[in-house]
Design a protein around this motif. Structure first.
Motif, mmCIF file in Angstrom:
data_model
loop_
_atom_site.group_PDB
_atom_site.id
_atom_site.type_symbol
_atom_site.label_atom_id
_atom_site.label_comp_id
_atom_site.label_asym_id
_atom_site.label_seq_id
_atom_site.Cartn_x
_atom_site.Cartn_y
_atom_site.Cartn_z
ATOM 1 N N LYS A 43 0.805 -1.223 0.000
ATOM 2 C CA LYS A 43 0.000 0.000 0.000
ATOM 3 C C LYS A 43 0.839 1.275 0.000
ATOM 4 C CE LYS A 43 -4.245 -1.707 2.025
ATOM 5 N NZ LYS A 43 -5.202 -1.516 3.109
ATOM 6 N N TYR A 48 0.683 0.797 -6.282
ATOM 7 C CA TYR A 48 -0.621 0.792 -5.595
ATOM 8 C C TYR A 48 -1.199 2.195 -5.539
ATOM 9 C CZ TYR A 48 -4.135 0.643 -1.960
ATOM 10 O OH TYR A 48 -5.308 0.789 -1.262
ATOM 11 N N LEU A 49 -0.393 3.162 -5.161
ATOM 12 C CA LEU A 49 -0.891 4.532 -4.990
ATOM 13 C C LEU A 49 -1.437 5.116 -6.286
ATOM 14 C CD1 LEU A 49 1.858 5.864 -2.568
ATOM 15 C CD2 LEU A 49 -0.500 5.231 -1.999
ATOM 16 N N THR A 51 -3.300 3.610 -8.291
ATOM 17 C CA THR A 51 -4.602 3.004 -8.583
ATOM 18 C C THR A 51 -5.704 3.374 -7.603
ATOM 19 O OG1 THR A 51 -4.134 1.013 -7.285
ATOM 20 C CG2 THR A 51 -3.497 0.982 -9.610
ATOM 21 N N VAL A 52 -5.356 3.913 -6.435
ATOM 22 C CA VAL A 52 -6.359 4.057 -5.375
ATOM 23 C C VAL A 52 -7.472 5.046 -5.705
ATOM 24 C CG1 VAL A 52 -4.867 3.287 -3.517
ATOM 25 C CG2 VAL A 52 -4.950 5.701 -4.076
ATOM 26 N N ASN A 53 -7.232 5.985 -6.595
ATOM 27 C CA ASN A 53 -8.288 6.933 -6.958
ATOM 28 C C ASN A 53 -9.275 6.356 -7.966
ATOM 29 O OD1 ASN A 53 -7.346 8.985 -5.280
ATOM 30 N ND2 ASN A 53 -5.892 9.670 -6.833
ATOM 31 N N THR A 56 -11.327 0.466 -6.149
ATOM 32 C CA THR A 56 -11.519 0.204 -4.725
ATOM 33 C C THR A 56 -11.113 -1.231 -4.456
ATOM 34 O OG1 THR A 56 -13.391 1.717 -4.731
ATOM 35 C CG2 THR A 56 -13.178 0.272 -2.842
ATOM 36 N N ASP A 59 -8.779 -5.119 1.297
ATOM 37 C CA ASP A 59 -7.585 -5.779 1.821
ATOM 38 C C ASP A 59 -7.598 -7.263 1.457
ATOM 39 O OD1 ASP A 59 -6.749 -3.383 2.881
ATOM 40 O OD2 ASP A 59 -7.145 -3.934 4.972
#
Length: 75
Positions: A43, A48-49, A51-53, A56, A59
């Motif tokens: 994370k 990863y960062l 894709t977070v926007n 969803t 975990d």
């Protein structure tokens, strides 16, 4: 290029059709495939960062990807 099956799985699971999203998914898949990450360390990665926007990821889903990637490398 062992990250391709993982990228294809994520793209299929999330219905990715846009090229930019596909590239971000590939970055995530390369991060998962190329390093021995824990969920917490994953994370913090650019893969990863990026894709977070747009996606969803739970975990449980991410842990499943880490486990699946590990199973692919154990051949």
């Amino acid at each position: 290029m062992t990250h391709y099956p993982l990228a294809a799985k994520i793209a299929t699971d999330y219905g990715v059709t846009d090229m930019a999203d596909g590239m971000r998914i590939e970055m995530l898949a390369m991060e998962i495939d190329g390093n021995n990450h824990t969920l917490e360390s994953l994370k913090k990665t650019p893969g990863y960062l990026s894709t977070v926007n747009d996606f969803t990821f739970t975990d449980e889903y991410l842990q499943g990807l880490l486990d699946w990637s590990l199973s692919l490398t154990n051949y």
